[in-house]
Scaffold this motif. Structure first.
Motif, PDB file in Angstrom:
ATOM      1  N   GLU A 349      14.357  -4.943  33.551  1.00  0.00           N
ATOM      2  CA  GLU A 349      14.902  -3.866  32.609  1.00  0.00           C
ATOM      3  C   GLU A 349      13.622  -3.249  33.003  1.00  0.00           C
ATOM      4  OE1 GLU A 349      14.320  -2.820  27.886  1.00  0.00           O
ATOM      5  OE2 GLU A 349      13.244  -4.786  28.559  1.00  0.00           O
ATOM      6  N   GLU A 350      12.721  -3.754  33.932  1.00  0.00           N
ATOM      7  CA  GLU A 350      11.133  -2.780  33.876  1.00  0.00           C
ATOM      8  C   GLU A 350      11.679  -1.873  35.541  1.00  0.00           C
ATOM      9  OE1 GLU A 350       6.857  -2.881  35.244  1.00  0.00           O
ATOM     10  OE2 GLU A 350       8.259  -5.037  34.566  1.00  0.00           O
ATOM     11  N   ASN A 351      12.515  -2.681  35.896  1.00  0.00           N
ATOM     12  CA  ASN A 351      12.908  -1.618  37.008  1.00  0.00           C
ATOM     13  C   ASN A 351      14.047  -0.925  37.825  1.00  0.00           C
ATOM     14  OD1 ASN A 351      11.111  -3.814  38.794  1.00  0.00           O
ATOM     15  ND2 ASN A 351      12.590  -4.763  39.693  1.00  0.00           N
ATOM     16  N   ARG A 353      14.345   1.425  34.628  1.00  0.00           N
ATOM     17  CA  ARG A 353      13.608   2.427  33.509  1.00  0.00           C
ATOM     18  C   ARG A 353      12.890   3.509  34.249  1.00  0.00           C
ATOM     19  NH1 ARG A 353      14.135   2.421  27.555  1.00  0.00           N
ATOM     20  NH2 ARG A 353      15.329   0.264  27.060  1.00  0.00           N
ATOM     21  N   ARG A 354      11.938   2.340  35.890  1.00  0.00           N
ATOM     22  CA  ARG A 354      11.911   3.551  36.264  1.00  0.00           C
ATOM     23  C   ARG A 354      12.663   4.736  37.322  1.00  0.00           C
ATOM     24  NH1 ARG A 354       9.273  -1.412  38.913  1.00  0.00           N
ATOM     25  NH2 ARG A 354       7.664  -2.285  38.260  1.00  0.00           N
TER      26      ARG A 354
END
Length: 997
Positions: A349-351, A353-354
């Motif tokens: 999810e973090e990757n 959203r970038r």
């Protein structure tokens, strides 16, 4: 046999062609062959003998035939002898050409050897013409020998009467006369009978001696086996009581051996009993020691188990905690999987959203999904513009293709023009290659026709060189064998002389008191001769004679091999000449090189044809391509106008669709990437929320499972959990402990082991020593028994063999006595042979009596009734009857040896003997009539009256149309004999001149 005509060319002293008409010479019945010494009188007779038998008489014969060629002949004239004769009612013509060295043909230098040739023809009286019978040397030789019934030696004695030989015959001893008569009358079969009897005597004697030796060998072997139980008397081979003494001693030895075998059996039985008792005692001691050691070892193991009891309890408690922790293991695995899944979802999810735009960075999963749908709808509205952009790209590509085609057509037309400009020179060059290859193929065919004959000629030349080496080696071997045979003959004669000198000692060796002497018949032998140190016995002489005979046979074999190799060499040399093989090999190599070069050149014919065909095809293709390029150029102009109009329409549409983007495709790409990023971020957000819920649920389940298993915390349960390897190691340690405890308790509970521990320690050393002593005594007794049994068995076997040998010896001794008596009788050494005559000598003596009777009929006429030849059986100086020949002088009434005759008397006596021998040999050979005879020299020793008497006798031979030729240079014979054949010698060679015919 009657001679008609003899033709001689380049033979002996006759350099040119010469002819002898025997029909004309024979008309007078008696004719003279005369000429100076060395002119070639004897060569005329040599030519007759060579025509019939392929060789010349006496010492003049050789192995190669090249010695017969005249030194006066021209180099290109071939030596030839042709004889026309009538024999057995058939008129024949024999032509012989010996091998000769002729100049090479053509312009080549040097000489070569032509092989010998022979022809046989017969005159057909019905057709009045000659017909060919054979050209084979062997067939012609067998045919002539069969028709004449005489060998060459017999022919030379009865047709070409050599008076010098018969003069020596009159003065010779019995052995020399026997050799001559043996050759003429072929008494070899009687000598073979003597030899065969002697061989049988030696063979049977050897077999008897072999039997005696075998019997003595068995006796000595039995004595070795029996030892002191057998006493063998002093015996030798040939002793009459040998068999009885051996068998008696063997019987005593067998009886003693059986008694000793019985004693050995008893000793072995006692030793076996003692050995059994000692082995039983040793086994009991070993079993006691084993049980005592087993009890002590069990006590030691029980002490070690007590020492490790605390360690065992700790291991067992750890295993119990591990079994409880295994019930918590599923919950631990579930919680670990949930934690890992939640960690991965949060990272994804973090990757995701970038990559989001700034206005969407904090949106939740629903907001992100809605934005993705709006980007997809806008992307769908660009489909028509994308098709137009794609069509514009195709249009531009088509315009580029038209440009490339135009340039390609221009290059093709230019290349075709250039190629077509050089077509005619290229075509001419290809046609020249075809013509050259065809010429090379014709040359290769011609060279191939010459190659095989050249190869065969090279093989023949190499075979000629090999045969030359083999002939040289064979001749050298034959010479060495001849020298060895002469040396062995000399050694044999020396041994024979030594044996005859010491024969008295050899005879004395067989004398016994009371038995009559084989020489003098006396029964008392006061002073028998004794053998000296160098005495030669019969066996030594026979071995020397056998070695001499073997060397003679080897010499004959090598001479025949040399002749055969020389004949093969002559045939090969006649075929190939004497050109060196290296030169022929060089010629063949050059021919092979030319052939290979021509074949390589000819192999290009097909390629040249193919290349011309391809060039012609290419010319047609280039003409067609140039025409097609012009047609395509006109079509391209129309197509360019259509493409220009369509391009303007598409560019206006695309300007409206792409907006601020560089192109419709770029705008579509922007929308596709935005929709993908929004969709990926929405999916990642939903996954992270779901994994967080699952992790919370897994933590609750793990806490509940640890509490039920008795652990305070889930961490304590995880620490107590054992991995498979540790679990197996701990379980193995517990199992070993339990097994060891069970084994120790079982040993300590065994009654026999406990009872053995209470006894005194076992004495293994003493029991072992007693068992070893009993075993040693058993082996000694068994060895003694085996030795006695082996001695008994061997004595039985040797005794049985000795009995068989004694039974076989009896008939052998009888056969030897019978054969020895018969051989001695045939050899003239038996007392029953009163005249001491050998069998062959006896037969020859009968023939000599016939010859003497036939010779006397003519000798009486030549000597005016004074002399008569008689055969004598008187013993020679060595004690045997010989082939004696005496003359009875009617004037004195005494009989004397023929060696006492004077020179003239010896001549007409030898002439009468030769004529008588001719008659007897002719009858012996089958009765072939001899219508032509030759008498060689000796007339110069006669006075006028004796000469007249001799000529009257010779003139009487003309009866029934018989002719006699006298070979002599006595001048008085020229006046008495009108029909003559004169031999005239000259620097250029001898010639023949008939006179009075």
């Amino acid at each position: 046999m009657r001679l008609h005509r003899l033709d001689i060319t380049a033979f002996g002293p006759f350099g040119a062609a010469q002819s002898v008409d025997f029909d004309a010479l024979s008309t007078a019945g008696l004719f003279l062959l005369h000429g100076p010494t060395g002119a070639g009188k004897t060569s005329v007779l040599d030519a007759v003998c060579y025509a019939l038998y392929g060789s010349v008489p006496g010492a003049r014969q050789g192995g190669q035939g090249t010695h017969l060629r005249s030194d006066h002949a021209e180099p290109g004239t071939r030596t030839e002898v042709r004889l026309e004769l009538t024999v057995a009612g058939r008129r024949l013509e024999i032509t012989r050409q010996p091998p000769w060295e002729r100049p090479k043909k053509g312009n080549r230098q040097g000489t070569t050897v032509d092989k010998a040739q022979t022809w046989l023809r017969e005159y057909d009286a019905v057709r009045g013409a000659w017909k060919d019978l054979s050209r084979s040397h062997n067939e012609i030789g067998e045919e002539i020998t069969q028709l004449l019934g005489m060998s060459r030696e017999q022919f030379c004695q009865v047709v070409l009467l050599p008076q010098g030989d018969f003069a020596r015959f009159l003065r010779a001893d019995a052995e020399a006369r026997g050799k001559l008569l043996g050759r003429l009358f072929d008494t070899q079969r009687f000598a073979d009978v003597e030899k065969r009897l002697a061989e049988r005597r030696r063979a049977t004697e050897a077999r008897v001696r072999e039997g005696d030796s075998a019997l003595l060998t068995d006796a000595h072997r039995m004595q070795q086996v029996a030892g002191d139980a057998m006493e063998l008397p002093d015996l030798a081979a040939g002793d009459p009581g040998l068999a009885g003494a051996v068998l008696a001693a063997a019987a005593v030895a067998r009886s003693t051996a059986r008694e000793r075998l019985t004693v050995a059996h008893c000793g072995l039985t006692a030793a076996e009993s003692a050995h059994t008792r000692a082995q039983a005692e040793l086994a009991e001691s070993r079993e006691l020691a084993r049980l005592q050691h087993r009890f002590t070892e069990a006590q030691t193991r029980a002490a070690r188990l007590a020492e490790r009891a605390e360690e065992y309890e700790e291991t067992r408690a750890r295993m119990e905690r591990g079994r409880k922790a295994e019930t918590v293991a599923p919950a631990l695995e579930l919680r670990e999987d949930a934690e890992n899944a939640h960690r991965r979802a949060a990272l994804e999810e973090e990757n995701a959203r970038r990559a989001l735009p700034e206005d969407q960075a904090d949106s939740g999963a629903p907001g992100l999904a809605a934005a993705a749908r709006r980007a997809a709808e806008e992307l769908g509205s660009l489909t028509s513009a994308r098709r137009a952009e794609h069509r514009l790209t195709e249009l531009l590509a088509e315009r580029s293709g038209l440009d490339r085609e135009e340039r390609a057509d221009e290059d093709t037309a230019r290349e075709a023009d250039t190629w077509l400009d050089g077509w005619e020179p290229a075509r001419a060059a290809l046609q020249a290659r075809i013509d050259s290859a065809q010429e090379a193929a014709s040359r290769a065919e011609a060279l191939a026709a010459r190659r095989d004959p050249a190869r065969r000629r090279l093989d023949t030349a190499r075979r000629r060189d090999r045969l030359t080496s083999e002939v040289t080696a064979a001749a050298r071997q034959a010479l060495d064998a001849g020298q060895r045979a002469q040396k062995l003959r000399g050694e044999w004669l020396d041994l024979k002389e030594q044996r005859l000198s010491g024969i008295a000692a050899e005879l004395a060796a067989h004398l016994t008191d009371g038995a009559p002497c084989a020489v003098c018949g006396a029964t008392e032998h006061p002073a028998p001769a004794r053998k000296d140190a160098g005495h030669v016995d019969r066996d030594a002489e026979q071995r020397a004679f056998d070695a001499h005979q073997e060397a003679e046979r080897e010499h004959g074999t090598l001479e025949r091999r040399t002749t055969e190799l020389q004949a093969a060499l002559d045939a090969v040399t006649a075929e190939v000449g004497d050109t060196p093989a290296d030169r022929i090999a060089a010629e063949v190599s050059e021919l092979e090189r030319e052939f290979e070069q021509a074949r390589r050149d000819a192999s290009a014919l097909h390629a040249a044809h193919e290349e011309l065909r391809r060039a012609e095809g290419e010319r047609e293709e280039r003409l067609q391509a140039r025409q097609q390029s012009a047609v395509r150029a006109a079509a391209r102009l129309t197509r360019r106008d259509t493409l220009d109009r369509e391009q303007a329409t598409l560019e206006a549409e695309l300007t409206r669709a792409r907006g601020t983007a560089e192109s419709v495709a770029a705008r579509a790409g922007q929308l596709e990437r935005l929709a993908a990023v929004l969709t990926e971020a929405a999916d990642a957000a939903r996954t992270a929320e779901e994994t967080a819920v699952r992790l919370k649920d897994a933590d609750a389940r793990l806490a509940d499972a640890a509490y039920r298993a008795g652990f305070d915390t889930p961490g304590a349960a995880a620490e107590a959990l054992l991995d498979p390897a540790t679990h197996r190691a701990l379980q193995h340690r517990l199992d070993e402990r339990q097994s060891e405890e069970s084994a120790v308790r079982a040993v300590l509970a065994e009654p026999e082991t406990v009872a053995a521990s209470r006894q005194a320690p076992a004495d293994l050393a003493g029991a072992g020593e007693r068992a070893a002593g009993a075993e040693r005594r058993l082996r000694e007794a068994a060895s003694a028994r085996d030795e006695a049994a082996r001695r008994t068995t061997e004595l039985d076997r040797l005794s049985a063999r000795a009995e068989d040998g004694a039974r076989r010896l009896a008939p052998l001794r009888e056969e030897y006595d019978r054969v020895a008596r018969l051989a001695a009788l045939a050899a003239g050494t038996s007392a029953d042979n009163e005249r001491r005559m050998r069998l062959e000598s006896y037969v020859l003596a009968a023939r000599l009596e016939q010859v003497a009777a036939a010779a006397t009929a003519r000798l009486r006429l030549m000597s005016a009734g004074r002399y008569t030849l008689v055969h004598s059986d008187d013993r020679s100086g060595r004690g045997r009857s010989g082939l004696g020949l005496h003359v009875v002088d009617a004037w004195t009434g005494r009989e004397r040896d023929t060696a006492t005759l004077s020179g003239g008397e010896t001549f007409f006596a030898s002439l009468a003997l030769a004529l008588g021998l001719a008659d007897v040999v002719t009858d012996e050979a089958g009765g072939v009539r001899l219508d032509t005879l030759f008498i060689d020299e000796g007339f110069g020793s006669l006075d006028d009256q004796t000469l007249d008497e001799v000529l009257d006798v010779l003139d009487s031979l003309r009866e029934r149309d018989r002719s006699v030729g006298i070979v002599s240079h006595v001048g008085d014979l020229r006046r008495r004999i009108h029909a003559q054949l004169e031999v005239v010698k000259d620097r250029t060679g001898s010639s023949l001149r008939p006179r009075g015919v």
